[in-house]
Design a protein around this motif. Structure first.
Motif, PDB file in Angstrom:
ATOM      1  N   TYR A 208       0.819  -1.212   0.000  1.00 57.50           N
ATOM      2  CA  TYR A 208       0.000   0.000   0.000  1.00 57.50           C
ATOM      3  C   TYR A 208       0.858   1.270   0.000  1.00 57.50           C
ATOM      4  O   TYR A 208       0.541   2.246  -0.676  1.00 57.50           O
ATOM      5  N   LEU A 209       1.962   1.250   0.740  1.00 53.95           N
ATOM      6  CA  LEU A 209       2.765   2.459   0.897  1.00 53.95           C
ATOM      7  C   LEU A 209       3.862   2.604  -0.147  1.00 53.95           C
ATOM      8  O   LEU A 209       4.143   3.708  -0.610  1.00 53.95           O
ATOM      9  N   GLY A 210       4.508   1.518  -0.493  1.00 49.88           N
ATOM     10  CA  GLY A 210       5.726   1.614  -1.286  1.00 49.88           C
ATOM     11  C   GLY A 210       5.480   1.835  -2.769  1.00 49.88           C
ATOM     12  O   GLY A 210       4.635   1.191  -3.365  1.00 49.88           O
ATOM     13  N   GLU A 230       2.655  -0.552  -8.757  1.00 50.57           N
ATOM     14  CA  GLU A 230       1.789   0.376  -9.478  1.00 50.57           C
ATOM     15  C   GLU A 230       0.340   0.058  -9.143  1.00 50.57           C
ATOM     16  O   GLU A 230      -0.212  -0.943  -9.599  1.00 50.57           O
ATOM     17  N   LEU A 231      -0.265   0.917  -8.325  1.00 45.50           N
ATOM     18  CA  LEU A 231      -1.654   0.705  -7.903  1.00 45.50           C
ATOM     19  C   LEU A 231      -2.605   1.717  -8.520  1.00 45.50           C
ATOM     20  O   LEU A 231      -3.810   1.664  -8.264  1.00 45.50           O
ATOM     21  N   ASP A 244      -7.243  -5.891  -8.183  1.00 45.79           N
ATOM     22  CA  ASP A 244      -6.422  -6.938  -8.794  1.00 45.79           C
ATOM     23  C   ASP A 244      -4.937  -6.596  -8.705  1.00 45.79           C
ATOM     24  O   ASP A 244      -4.098  -7.473  -8.463  1.00 45.79           O
ATOM     25  N   ALA A 245      -4.602  -5.303  -8.898  1.00 43.77           N
ATOM     26  CA  ALA A 245      -3.196  -4.885  -8.859  1.00 43.77           C
ATOM     27  C   ALA A 245      -2.614  -5.109  -7.462  1.00 43.77           C
ATOM     28  O   ALA A 245      -1.478  -5.586  -7.318  1.00 43.77           O
ATOM     29  N   PHE A 246      -3.400  -4.804  -6.421  1.00 39.10           N
ATOM     30  CA  PHE A 246      -2.927  -4.994  -5.051  1.00 39.10           C
ATOM     31  C   PHE A 246      -2.690  -6.473  -4.770  1.00 39.10           C
ATOM     32  O   PHE A 246      -1.655  -6.860  -4.218  1.00 39.10           O
TER      33      PHE A 246
END
Length: 280
Positions: A208-210, A230-231, A244-246
């Motif tokens: 979530y952060l990086g 890349e979110l 889906d990306a997460f």
């Protein structure tokens, strides 16, 4: 890597197994020839199994410890000790209990020699930045854990360091407070453009952060792989953590970590067996 804000260049660190002091022989190797570059203005998260040297890495960047071999460079210059160009936020808030929230934020400004009139404006500005403008006169015992950590972040930002070093700052907080502070930290990073190195053992927090996530091996710690995350626009998505990306990045990092966690657990078993063996 010449354009890196922070560069860990073939860094090794050993400790005496009993005292924690460096020794030339019989030492525990925490980091082994680790190389990692951190770009100006980026949010880099370091994740790895317990005991892999994550906090040691941050101590070296903060100048709280010296490398046994290799070097740590900030803006191309070797780190020889702590400096006001680097702010550090620990898991424990380390607030001065006899000072108010405003007084704690002012502490670093006083050390930097900022005039009293200017300090008041900077303190108010940074308490507002972390959403605590109304709590300037409160003492640490009057604040919740999440609010204390906000004060610690404001204190580190107030004297305007180039780099913010964060060692599992949200680990002791409940899940809702942790999620809220993660959102707050992303907002602060986007607003200030600071270079942030954030240590965590939590994969979801890392994703979530990086904007990049450096995955470490089990001890001795090395960089196994650096993942670009890349979110998309975090503000635009209803629930980024369910996207889906997460899920893709979480699986990607867990796959890299799985064998390292097993290796760390296997390395601990002989030690535990020796401790539990009967005497005589």
């Amino acid at each position: 890597m010449s354009g890196d804000k922070v560069l860990f260049d073939q860094v090794s660190k050993t400790f005496d197994a009993r005292t924690g002091r460096r020794t030339p022989g019989g030492a525990v190797t925490a980091l082994d020839r680790l190389t990692l570059g951190v770009r100006p203005g980026e949010f880099l998260v370091v994740v790895g199994p317990s005991g892999c040297g994550k906090s040691t890495l941050l101590d070296l960047a903060g100048g709280l410890s010296r490398a046994t071999a290799g070097q740590v460079l900030v803006n191309g210059r070797p780190v020889t000790g702590p400096g006001l160009d680097r702010g550090i936020v620990f898991q424990q808030y380390a607030l001065l209990p006899w000072r108010t929230a405003a007084g704690n934020v002012a502490f670093g400004l006083e050390a930097k020699g900022v005039p009293r009139a200017d300090r008041a404006d900077l303190v108010a500005q940074h308490l507002d930045l972390v959403g605590l403008g109304a709590f300037a006169g409160h003492y640490p015992h009057q604040l919740s854990g999440g609010m204390k950590q906000r004060v610690a972040i404001a204190r580190s930002l107030a004297y305007d360091p180039d780099i913010l070093l964060m060692d599992e700052p949200f680990a002791a907080l409940d899940a809702q407070t942790r999620d809220s502070l993660q959102d707050e930290l992303v907002r602060i990073w986007e607003r200030t453009g600071k270079t942030i190195i954030f240590i965590t053992h939590a994969i979801d927090e890392a994703v979530y952060l990086g904007r990049r996530v450096a995955v470490m091996t089990s001890r001795p710690g090395r960089i196994k792989q650096v993942i670009d995350v890349e979110l998309g626009d975090l503000d635009a998505a209803e629930d980024v953590r369910s996207s889906d990306a997460f899920r893709h990045h979480r699986h990607q990092i867990w796959t890299l970590l799985r064998d390292e966690v097993r290796a760390a657990q296997a390395a601990e078993r002989p030690t535990l067996r020796r401790q539990e063996a009967p005497v005589g």
